[in-house]
Structures are given as structure tokens and as C-alpha cells.
Write an enzyme that holds these catalytic residues in place. Sequence first.
Site, PDB file in Angstrom:
ATOM      1  N   ALA A 128       0.852  -1.194   0.000  1.00  0.00           N
ATOM      2  CA  ALA A 128       0.000   0.000   0.000  1.00  0.00           C
ATOM      3  C   ALA A 128       0.885   1.241   0.000  1.00  0.00           C
ATOM      4  CB  ALA A 128      -0.919   0.010   1.219  1.00  0.00           C
ATOM      5  N   GLY A 129       1.363   1.560  -1.207  1.00  0.00           N
ATOM      6  CA  GLY A 129       2.143   2.777  -1.356  1.00  0.00           C
ATOM      7  C   GLY A 129       1.246   3.827  -1.973  1.00  0.00           C
ATOM      8  N   SER A 130       1.145   3.776  -3.295  1.00  0.00           N
ATOM      9  CA  SER A 130       0.263   4.700  -3.994  1.00  0.00           C
ATOM     10  C   SER A 130      -1.200   4.453  -3.639  1.00  0.00           C
ATOM     11  CB  SER A 130       0.457   4.551  -5.505  1.00  0.00           C
ATOM     12  OG  SER A 130       1.800   4.805  -5.863  1.00  0.00           O
ATOM     13  N   ILE A 155       9.622   4.167   5.273  1.00  0.00           N
ATOM     14  CA  ILE A 155       9.250   5.286   6.141  1.00  0.00           C
ATOM     15  C   ILE A 155      10.487   6.131   6.433  1.00  0.00           C
ATOM     16  CG2 ILE A 155       8.222   5.965   8.325  1.00  0.00           C
ATOM     17  CD1 ILE A 155       6.352   4.457   6.312  1.00  0.00           C
ATOM     18  N   ARG A 263      35.245  26.362 -18.895  1.00  0.00           N
ATOM     19  CA  ARG A 263      35.815  25.221 -19.618  1.00  0.00           C
ATOM     20  C   ARG A 263      36.200  25.625 -21.036  1.00  0.00           C
ATOM     21  NH1 ARG A 263      37.937  21.181 -21.692  1.00  0.00           N
ATOM     22  NH2 ARG A 263      37.096  19.045 -21.616  1.00  0.00           N
ATOM     23  N   GLU A 361       5.955  10.688  -1.691  1.00  0.00           N
ATOM     24  CA  GLU A 361       4.754  11.516  -1.543  1.00  0.00           C
ATOM     25  C   GLU A 361       3.852  11.440  -2.774  1.00  0.00           C
ATOM     26  OE1 GLU A 361       5.085  15.381   0.300  1.00  0.00           O
ATOM     27  OE2 GLU A 361       6.974  14.795   1.250  1.00  0.00           O
TER      28      GLU A 361
END
Length: 382
Positions: A128-130, A155, A263, A361
Site C-alpha cells: 500500500a504505497g500509492s 518510512i 571550460r 509523496e
Amino acid sequence: MSGVAAFRLSDEQREYQRRVRDAATGKLAPRGTGRVDRELVRTLGELGLLRGLFGGGAEPSDAAAVQLCLLRETIAQISTEAETALALQGLGSYPILQSGSAELRARWIPAVISGEAVAAFALTEAGAGSDAAALQLRAERDGDGWVLAGEKLWISNAPDADIYTVFARTTPDAGARGVTAFAVPGDSAGLSGEPLDMLSPHPIGRLVFDGVRVPADAVLGEVDRGFAVAMRTLDLFRPSVGAFAVGMAQAALDATVTHVRERQVYGAPLASQQAVAHRIADLATELEAARLLVYAAAAAYDDGGEPDQQSRRSAMAKLYATEAAQRIVDGCVQLHGAAALRHGHPLEHLYRDVRALRIYEGASEVQRSIIARNLIGREYTR
């Protein structure tokens, strides 16, 4: 879609940005161990930077989104580790400020602001992430309190935090409507965990809840209404993730502008090559577009309005700014050449750090779903 006026920083906001830069420059020295750096967190508190997470007044108040974005963008240009430590303090404690009892706020918010207490936001699980509605960590009533059993994964600040905002299943088979938010002290009996080794040294880990008992007043908000607590927090912090991305991209672009001026190639500065100059122009334009989208979303949040519109704008800001930052940092690495891939080079560091922003997130794909549902209708999207 209602419009938002083009965002412009006020003199006061520019002065705030300058104060943050002056306070942080040369004073943030992370150790990069992949665990919570308590010395760094305390330094953020001593410099007064953590107070900016909560409006910056004499007393903690509802966070101001524009100020939060200014804070995160500015510190990101100085130290990504310090920025992450600061942001995690806000993400982990804002639900307590937003929805906790007066006693919980008095116990934890001043300690978070001073840097004496480390906070964490414990939402994600292995399955259960998204899909936060699929949470399996259980919270069952036990007398006048609750007992938590299950695991959390990925976490930030785990397993070292002093206080966790934990989202647990209180009503089976109820989806998002059966989730409750709890404030759980890190030293609670039955709570354990382990750190995870990541691509970039980031304090992140796994938590195990083996019959962790919390009192009734540990509930943040209402029982079975924890999903709203999570979403209000994420609607605030998602634009500021975009601000973090903008700060990282700005640091990469600044270093690259200096590099192409200095450079020498074929007897002339690298910047004199039209392909290089045009690439710099494209990167700068994309960066400015990301910045404007982030601050427009933050200003809309501060102005109030329809929650659905806030969610859409937050998702757009997080999506575009993090994807743009990945492209900008990659383009800057390309213009630096092999030197940017050497361990310890600022661009090598940014290249590793920027990748996670498109995942945490809410991954970019989740943000697209939020935007699409808002515009087309939930019944047409999955």
C-alpha cells in the site's frame, strides 16, 4: 478550470529568502550516514529554520505553503541533506499540528521546532504505497485505547524517529474511509524496525508494530477519517517537494553556467558553442516554468478555495517540477562530462538525490491520476 494570477514574490518574501540563506550558508554540515542526523536536526532548530515549517510566528500556526516552498527551495541549494531533514520534520509533525489534541501539540510541536524531537510520517506499506486505501496495519480497540499490529515500509526517519504519525486500518474492508491517524511515540513498547540502505544516503526504514498500545487521545482527527488527515498534509507538502526539486535544479544549473564559461574547448569557452548555449537556455526555461507552477500552487493553497482544486494544483506542481528537475540535472551532468560522474562531485550528488523526488509523496503516475480524476471525473479513471 479557474485561473491563478501569475505569482510574484513580495519584498517581504524575498527578505525571508535572504534571511534563510544567510542563516544556513556554511552552517549545515551533514554526515551522510543514511540514519537520522540528530546534530543536523538540532542545528536546523538552533538556526530557527524549523519554525518556518509552521508559519514562523511566535507560536506554531497553520503552515503557510508559499513560505514553506521558499524555505525548501533555498535550503536545497545549500544542502540537500539538510533540506530533507527539515522537510521530514514538517511532514511527520504537521498532522499533529493540524488534527492533534492540545496536549499532543504541546508535547511534540515545540520539540520538533527546536530539533530535540525527530518526527516521521508513516503511511506506506509493502502492499500500500500509492494505493493508500489498501492499508493493512491494523488498529483494534482495547478498552479506552487502541492496539496496533502490522508493518510499515519505506518510512523516512525510521526506525530512529521520536514521534510517528501512523495511518492504520480501523474498519476492515472500508477502503479509505476506514483509516485512522495516530500519534505514536518511537519508544512505544512493541515498536521496532530496521534501516534500509538506499541509492542516496537517506534515513529510511521499516517499522514493525507488535501489539503497540496507544491511548484514545493518540487519534489525530476522527476515527475512520485519517485519510483526510493524510491528504490535507500531502496537499500542503507536495508543492514544497516541487520547491525542493526547483532548488536542486537551480544548484545544478548555477554550477553548469559557471562550468561552461570556464571550460575551454578548441581554444574558446564551452559556452561559445551554440548547441551548449541553447541547451542552457532550454534548461533555464524549464526551471522557470517549474518554479512558477510550484508557487502558483502554493499561493492557491494559502488563499483557500476548493479542496479538489488545491489537490489538482498540488499534484501538477509536484509532477512537473520533479520531472523537470530530473531532466535539468541530467542535462547539467551531460554538459559537465565525466567529471560530474566522479564520486563527491556536486552534480554526482544531485544526480543521485533528485531521482527519489519522482517517487515519494505520490509517484508521478499517481499525480497524473489525481489530475485526470479532477478534470475528467472519477468515474472515467482508475
